[in-house]
Write an enzyme that holds these catalytic residues in place. Structure first.
Site, mmCIF file in Angstrom:
data_model
loop_
_atom_site.group_PDB
_atom_site.id
_atom_site.type_symbol
_atom_site.label_atom_id
_atom_site.label_comp_id
_atom_site.label_asym_id
_atom_site.label_seq_id
_atom_site.Cartn_x
_atom_site.Cartn_y
_atom_site.Cartn_z
ATOM 1 C CG ASN A 7 9.453 -19.109 30.262
ATOM 2 O OD1 ASN A 7 8.277 -18.825 30.909
ATOM 3 N ND2 ASN A 7 9.725 -20.230 29.905
ATOM 4 C CD GLU A 34 6.354 -22.525 30.675
ATOM 5 O OE1 GLU A 34 5.735 -23.305 30.792
ATOM 6 O OE2 GLU A 34 7.705 -22.189 31.174
ATOM 7 C CG ASP A 149 12.935 -21.382 28.469
ATOM 8 O OD1 ASP A 149 14.001 -21.985 28.551
ATOM 9 O OD2 ASP A 149 11.784 -21.858 29.046
ATOM 10 C CG ASN A 151 13.770 -25.865 28.970
ATOM 11 O OD1 ASN A 151 13.897 -25.503 30.194
ATOM 12 N ND2 ASN A 151 12.543 -25.703 28.428
ATOM 13 C CG ASP A 220 15.458 -17.856 29.851
ATOM 14 O OD1 ASP A 220 14.470 -18.012 29.109
ATOM 15 O OD2 ASP A 220 15.687 -18.156 30.986
ATOM 16 C CG ASP A 249 9.546 -20.282 36.641
ATOM 17 O OD1 ASP A 249 9.254 -19.727 35.669
ATOM 18 O OD2 ASP A 249 9.310 -21.270 36.983
ATOM 19 C CG HIS A 250 12.024 -18.578 32.776
ATOM 20 N ND1 HIS A 250 13.144 -19.062 31.898
ATOM 21 C CD2 HIS A 250 11.344 -19.336 33.257
ATOM 22 C CE1 HIS A 250 12.922 -20.480 32.091
ATOM 23 N NE2 HIS A 250 11.744 -20.575 32.543
#
Length: 259
Positions: A7, A34, A149, A151, A220, A249-250
DNA sequence: ATGGCTAGGCTCCCTAGA
């Protein structure tokens, strides 16, 4: 064959960090989430010049997924089947044509916060639709890798501070139950097949020094069909990418398959 | 975390993320 999920939190913002990681990690194919870009403005030449084919399924501003591959891609599907009214770009599939063809699904599962509410309803409905799609793909009995990802924090050991997530869409019992229904179709969490240690994360918030405190979560994932799990040689989280310059941030997670 | 940062829109503040 090395396959990864990453991501990137915006292709424009990651136009240096992503090529830097590709150069170092040399994956054969990677599912991106993303991308935050429409197809027309995705900087595909940057990756084509590195030897990657580029297949995008973008949308304006948010979401958006893509597959980059050094191997030929066949039978590309854009969008999660089962709801023609869904306008969010969160799913892409392709067959990666190595020595042994691998069906690769790239997904960006809805966040679902705040709960309760329409965003959480959308998350659960999307997961049910994903379950149906994977059920159908498993009938082919071909190697299948479902990377992205999710989530979803699958277990308490997948969060540094699980108590902070008890009311969150990433960790609610209904979320984890929906995730288990998918896994229980017969899939293997590639990372947990190779590493049972707690404290293994793929996301650290930009805020409040989460990275420095190792306040992360593992969301992930690469889920493998039985035929893909039979080929699994390794699975690693490229954690050091989070300490690089202008990081997402991933971080990337990858598998090595004997294929 | 009662969201402390980041990204994108087309902005000079808003939404969204997890």
């Amino acid at each position: 064959m090395k396959l990864a999920t990453f991501n990137i939190n915006g292709i424009k913002a990651r136009i240096d960090a992503l090529p830097r990681w590709l150069e170092a990690a040399k994956p054969d194919a990677v599912a991106l989430q993303e991308i935050k870009s429409v197809d027309e403005t995705f900087p595909r030449e940057v990756f084509e010049d590195m030897g990657y084919r580029v297949e995008t399924h973008g949308q304006k501003g948010f979401n958006g997924v893509a597959i980059l591959s050094r191997l030929p891609l066949e039978d590309i599907i854009r969008g999660l089947p089962g709801d023609d009214s869904d306008e969010q770009s969160r799913w892409i599939e392709a067959t990666v044509m190595g020595n042994r063809p691998i069906r690769l699904c790239g997904l960006y599962l809805p966040n679902g916060n705040p709960t309760p509410g329409p965003k959480y309803d959308y998350k659960l409905a999307w997961m049910a639709r994903m379950e149906t799609r994977i059920h159908d793909l498993l009938l082919t009995e071909e190697p299948l890798v479902i990377a992205g990802d999710y989530n979803v924090i699958p277990q308490a050991e997948d969060a540094a501070n699980p108590m902070a997530w008890t009311d969150d869409a990433l960790y609610l019992p209904a979320t984890r139950a929906a995730y288990r229904r998918i896994v229980n179709l017969g899939l293997t969490d590639a990372f947990r097949a190779r590493n049972q240690s707690p404290g293994q994360y793929s996301f650290w918030d930009y805020q409040a020094g989460a990275w420095e405190k190792n306040n992360g979560i593992r969301i992930d994932h690469l889920l493998l069909s039985p035929q893909a799990a039979d080929l699994l040689r390794d699975c690693q989280i490229d954690k050091e990418v989070r300490a690089g310059e202008k990081p997402s941030d991933h971080v990337p997670v990858w598998i090595d398959l004997a294929a």
